[in-house]
Design a protein around this motif. Structure first.
Motif, PDB file in Angstrom:
ATOM      1  N   ARG A  39     -17.192 -16.077 -45.066  1.00  0.00           N
ATOM      2  CA  ARG A  39     -16.614 -15.522 -43.836  1.00  0.00           C
ATOM      3  C   ARG A  39     -15.147 -15.915 -43.697  1.00  0.00           C
ATOM      4  O   ARG A  39     -14.271 -15.062 -43.774  1.00  0.00           O
ATOM      5  CB  ARG A  39     -17.399 -16.002 -42.614  1.00  0.00           C
ATOM      6  N   THR A  40     -14.880 -17.215 -43.510  1.00  0.00           N
ATOM      7  CA  THR A  40     -13.489 -17.644 -43.293  1.00  0.00           C
ATOM      8  C   THR A  40     -12.758 -17.918 -44.592  1.00  0.00           C
ATOM      9  O   THR A  40     -11.533 -17.795 -44.658  1.00  0.00           O
ATOM     10  CB  THR A  40     -13.453 -18.906 -42.411  1.00  0.00           C
ATOM     11  N   ASP A  41     -13.487 -18.338 -45.611  1.00  0.00           N
ATOM     12  CA  ASP A  41     -12.956 -18.454 -46.973  1.00  0.00           C
ATOM     13  C   ASP A  41     -13.999 -17.849 -47.902  1.00  0.00           C
ATOM     14  O   ASP A  41     -15.178 -17.795 -47.561  1.00  0.00           O
ATOM     15  CB  ASP A  41     -12.642 -19.899 -47.347  1.00  0.00           C
ATOM     16  N   ASP A  63      -8.784  -9.543 -47.107  1.00  0.00           N
ATOM     17  CA  ASP A  63      -8.074  -9.488 -45.823  1.00  0.00           C
ATOM     18  C   ASP A  63      -7.360 -10.795 -45.479  1.00  0.00           C
ATOM     19  O   ASP A  63      -7.451 -11.292 -44.354  1.00  0.00           O
ATOM     20  CB  ASP A  63      -9.057  -9.106 -44.711  1.00  0.00           C
ATOM     21  N   ARG A  65      -7.902 -13.843 -46.298  1.00  0.00           N
ATOM     22  CA  ARG A  65      -8.648 -15.108 -46.256  1.00  0.00           C
ATOM     23  C   ARG A  65      -8.406 -15.911 -47.541  1.00  0.00           C
ATOM     24  O   ARG A  65      -8.184 -15.324 -48.612  1.00  0.00           O
ATOM     25  CB  ARG A  65     -10.142 -14.832 -46.090  1.00  0.00           C
ATOM     26  N   THR A  90      -3.814 -14.566 -55.650  1.00  0.00           N
ATOM     27  CA  THR A  90      -4.457 -15.451 -54.665  1.00  0.00           C
ATOM     28  C   THR A  90      -4.303 -16.934 -54.968  1.00  0.00           C
ATOM     29  O   THR A  90      -4.515 -17.763 -54.080  1.00  0.00           O
ATOM     30  CB  THR A  90      -5.961 -15.142 -54.577  1.00  0.00           C
TER      31      THR A  90
END
Length: 285
Positions: A39-41, A63, A65, A90
């Motif tokens: 979710r967050t990472d 998005d 993250r 990334t």
């Protein structure tokens, strides 16, 4: 597939998003499916081919993250080449299957090994990577390739099965690296687990995985039985066996079928049941 268009994120469950790469073929079905976990990472599993449109789609799904890891089940060219541009974009480490260099282009041209694959960390059975609310545990599943890994998501009971178990077809097992003995043992290993769902590299999610794996074991044993019956009748070459065993097969898939029969024969040879005489195989007397 209209319901699963290329490049569009599909939410499979709260922790898992799937993005389909634009590389359909007789061997990849609708294309390679990249899974984004978290979710967050997030972790990105099998980023797929080095295709700019697919990489752009992955970035939209991520998005912004943080990417904790780029995870690879095996380094066939339809699974791992995008690791390099995604890492450049990334900064995430590449982890998962061990690298090696093997020319295995004979059976399926789209799936020869990605010789430039270079993981930052090789994972083995039981190794884990973790993020906020998720864990991926490596499950060694050799057979399709000697270095194949599946990844369990214990928080939800999901298993990312790569090409070991697919949602549309049985996988190809192509010697020298593909090994039928190892493949069957890996299927038996999965039968001993209680995963809720499989998310494969190709094909739909598998909602009743134990039933499918049981069927795959039965299918391979049936093929083995066919081979033994044919060569008990008379010594035969592999092309002659394939002609009898795979009536009506798409001609593009004949080389892959021949490799699969060869893998079965090597397994039977290891078990002392058959011998090779020139280009023909026969039962051991």
């Amino acid at each position: 597939m209209a319901e699963h268009p290329t490049g569009i994120p599909i939410q499979l469950e709260p922790l898992v998003v799937r993005v389909l790469a634009p590389n359909p073929s007789p061997f990849t079905h609708t294309g390679t499916q990249t899974h984004i976990v978290g979710r967050t990472d997030v972790a990105v599993i099998d980023p797929g081919p080095d295709d700019p449109a697919h990489i752009a789609a992955l970035l939209r799904a991520i998005d912004g993250r943080p990417v904790t890891a780029i995870v690879v089940t095996h380094h066939h060219r339809d699974h791992s080449p995008a690791t390099r541009p995604l890492q450049a974009l990334t900064g995430a480490p590449i982890v998962g299957a061990a690298p090696f260099d093997l020319d295995d282009a004979g059976a399926r041209a789209d799936a020869s090994f990605d010789s430039a694959y270079a993981p930052d960390r090789v994972m083995v059975e039981g190794d884990r990577i973790e993020g906020n609310g998720w864990t991926l545990e490596a499950i060694a599943t050799p057979g399709h390739t000697s270095n194949h890994l599946a990844f369990a998501l214990p928080e939800t009971g999901a298993l990312f099965s790569g090409d070991h178990v697919m949602g549309w077809s049985t996988t190809i097992v192509s010697p020298p690296d593909g090994n039928m003995t190892a493949y069957m043992a890996s299927l038996e290993k999965l039968m001993g687990r209680d995963d809720r769902v499989y998310y494969p590299g190709h094909g739909e999610a598998i909602e009743k995985p134990q039933r499918l794996v049981r069927g795959m074991l039965g299918h391979r044993k049936q093929r083995e039985g066919q081979i033994l019956r044919l060569i008990r009748e008379a010594a035969r070459s592999i092309p002659a066996m394939v002609e009898r065993m795979y009536a009506g097969l798409d001609p593009r898939l004949v080389p892959a079928a021949e490799r699969s029969v060869l893998a079965h024969l090597y397994d039977l040879q290891t078990r002392g049941l058959v011998i090779e005489e020139g280009e023909a195989w026969q039962t051991k007397t």
